[in-house]
Design an enzyme around this catalytic site. Structure first.
Site, PDB file in Angstrom:
ATOM      1  CB  SER A   3      45.346  57.240 -43.719  1.00 27.88           C
ATOM      2  OG  SER A   3      46.433  57.179 -44.639  1.00 27.88           O
ATOM      3  CE  LYS A  13      47.861  53.954 -45.190  1.00 27.57           C
ATOM      4  NZ  LYS A  13      48.290  55.349 -45.383  1.00 27.57           N
ATOM      5  CB  SER A  27      48.813  59.273 -44.394  1.00 24.87           C
ATOM      6  OG  SER A  27      47.562  59.859 -44.642  1.00 24.87           O
TER       7      SER A  27
END
Lengths: 464, 90
Positions: free
Chosen positions: A156, A81, A180
């Protein structure tokens, strides 16, 4: 070595083939890079592909292998990420604010993975600074769900979910402040694990709300999450929240039988607090039956309402995220996405007394959860109300309107895993959440692993 | 967006403008409208958090001092050179 690389491999499978010299890290990495080139334009999972870096790391892994080295992550292609700092490689948090940010060193987790021989394929999409929702006013488009590219990935860690589900990364790192890691795991049909806070270092991971932030693995199976966790878990004195605890092997414990394990079903969560679709409810009934068949004692359990956990989590996130971004918001407000501003700006108005009130209430909720987890080894629930919704239905001003079951584990500071619980009639994945007591991460992973082995959910992949 | 609960504390746009200015932010009308909606949600959440805990419950919210460092092993006394006797005392 074989020339053709199977289209989908788990970390465990690839690792075994590499150890048997039936698969070369260079061939595997090259095949993954080709697939990224073909699939990423439709998925937007990667914001940066580090092909040269990947091939160099794969060649180094091959040399290490030839020199007699071995290990479960040697030559395994992964992606991170884009809030994980990577030395010499741009780390943007999917934001204009950090578009030129090139860190000098790796996040501690990235360092550990690379020391174990993992190969970095690139950096993955996220919601801006790991909060909000999909935004179209950012330098990169939002990730799309590989099961249906018109649908949302969840976030996310949106790119992490999409890349793993699509088989264009064998595993990924995500971060989880309110869900997330686990929301994209649910919507993308993969396994995502939020560890007990303090188990995995957050050094070099761009923070959102430090009192709730956790870093963790995402992969196709729970077994793969355990392999990644074995590499990244462990005390880091440079992360003030990191705790020095004796570490079990998270992979070795996976196969111990579940017989006699006490499973609490948080029925009120999905029937009342955050009601789910009829198909999700059926999935919960089936999951309970599967665990019973595996020898678990399955009974109903009750925690305080989801809304109680959400109020605390959201007030803390607003206040802490605003505090971290205040200086930049003053000077570069227009460079943030609208959805970020909506989620974070209200933090400017949260009084210190309200923030402390939320933290005090959190201690009550942690105690209440601990009490319930004295009676049960794990708790299960539905992490989302339904399957992935259409991307077009995601509104920037949704804000904190909907109850979020995943935030319970963040506020309660307990480990939580989402696995694929099944598929709806349209073939879209439905997540199953498994929570455990603090430091019982291995038990949570063991339940997820047995569940996956007892069902057929890992046999189906999205068709791209 | 959902309507905030009835017990949400109210704040007028003018008051909000003052608070935002004090925070050093300059919002355009669209951003201000977004903030009003977002704040209603957050204020609604704040209003649901109970505050009736006894004062004595909060001994130390999150502050955890490091444990004291291990005491270092006692250093061996360095042998002092003996002072030379010049002569017998009288």
């Amino acid at each position: 070595m074989k020339k053709s690389v199977p289209p989908f491999l788990t970390i465990a499978e690839a690792s075994r083939l590499i150890a048997e010299r039936a698969l070369s890290p260079v061939e595997l990495t090259r095949a993954l890079l080709k697939r990224i080139e073909a699939a990423n334009p439709g998925l937007n999972a990667y914001v940066l592909v580090t092909a040269k870096h990947a091939m160099a790391a794969a060649r180094a892994a091959e040399k290490a292998l030839a020199a007699g080295q071995s290990g479960p992550l040697l030559g395994i292609p992964l992606a991170y990420k884009d809030i994980y700092e990577t030395a010499g490689v741009r780390t943007t948090a999917h934001s204009k604010i950090l578009i030129d940010n090139v860190p000098k060193q790796d996040a501690e987790t990235v360092r550990r993975l690379h020391a174990a021989g993992a190969v970095m394929l690139g950096k993955l999409a996220t919601h801006e600074f790991a909060i909000g929702g999909p935004a179209t006013d950012l330098p990169w488009p939002p990730a799309r769900n590989p099961w249906d590219t018109r649908r949302f990935t969840g976030g996310s860690s949106s790119g992490s979910g999409a890349a793993v589900a699509a088989g264009i990364a064998l595993g990924a790192l995500g971060s989880d402040t309110g869900g997330s890691i686990r929301l994209p795991a649910a919507f993308c049909g993969i396994a995502g694990f939020k560890p007990t806070p303090g188990l995995v270092s957050r050094r070099g991971v761009i923070p959102l709300a430090p009192s709730l932030d956790t870093a963790g693995p995402m992969a196709w199976t729970t077994e793969d999450c355990a392999i990644l966790l074995d590499a990244i878990a462990g005390h880091d004195p440079a992360d003030p929240a990191s705790v020095s605890v004796p570490l079990p092997s998270f992979t070795q414990g996976l196969n111990a039988p579940l017989k006699g394990l006490r499973v609490g079903v948080l029925r009120r969560f999905y029937e009342h607090d955050a009601p789910v679709s009829p198909e999700m409810r059926r999935m919960m009934t089936d999951a309970s039956a599967t665990l019973r068949d595996l020898g678990c004692i399955v009974e109903e359990a009750r925690l305080p309402a989801v809304q109680d956990f959400n109020a605390v989590g959201r007030v803390i996130i607003s206040a802490e995220a605003y505090a971290l971004h205040e200086a930049t918001l003053r000077t570069r407000l227009a460079d943030y996405s609208r959805v970020f501003r909506i989620r974070v700006l209200a933090g400017a108005l949260v009084r210190a007394a309200d923030y402390i009130g939320a933290q005090r209430r959190r201690t009550d909720l942690i105690a209440a959860t601990r009490e319930v987890l004295r009676k049960f080894d794990v708790l299960i629930c539905a992490p989302t109300a339904d399957v992935a919704p259409p991307l077009a239905e995601q509104r920037p001003d949704d804000g904190f309107a909907r109850p979020l079951v995943t935030t319970v584990a963040n506020v309660a500071a307990v480990p939580s895993l989402v696995v694929c619980g099944g598929f709806n009639a349209a073939g879209l994945p439905m997540g199953l959440e498994i929570m455990g007591a603090q430091w019982n991460d291995a038990t949570v992973l063991r339940v997820g692993h047995h569940f996956e082995r007892a069902t057929t959910t890992r046999e189906r992949r999205p068709v791209l | 967006m959902l309507a905030p609960p009835a017990n949400t504390p109210t704040i007028s746009p003018a008051e909000m403008q003052i608070l935002i200015s004090r925070a050093g932010l300059a919002l355009n009308p669209g951003q201000m409208a977004d903030l009003v909606l977002a704040w209603r949600q957050v204020a609604g959440l704040i209003a649901t958090i109970p505050r009736d805990r006894p004062l004595v419950d909060d001994m130390a919210l999150v502050f955890r001092p490091n444990p004291p460092a291990e005491p270092e092993p006692e250093a061996k006394p360095v042998a002092r050179p003996r002072a030379k006797r010049v002569g017998k005392p009288a």
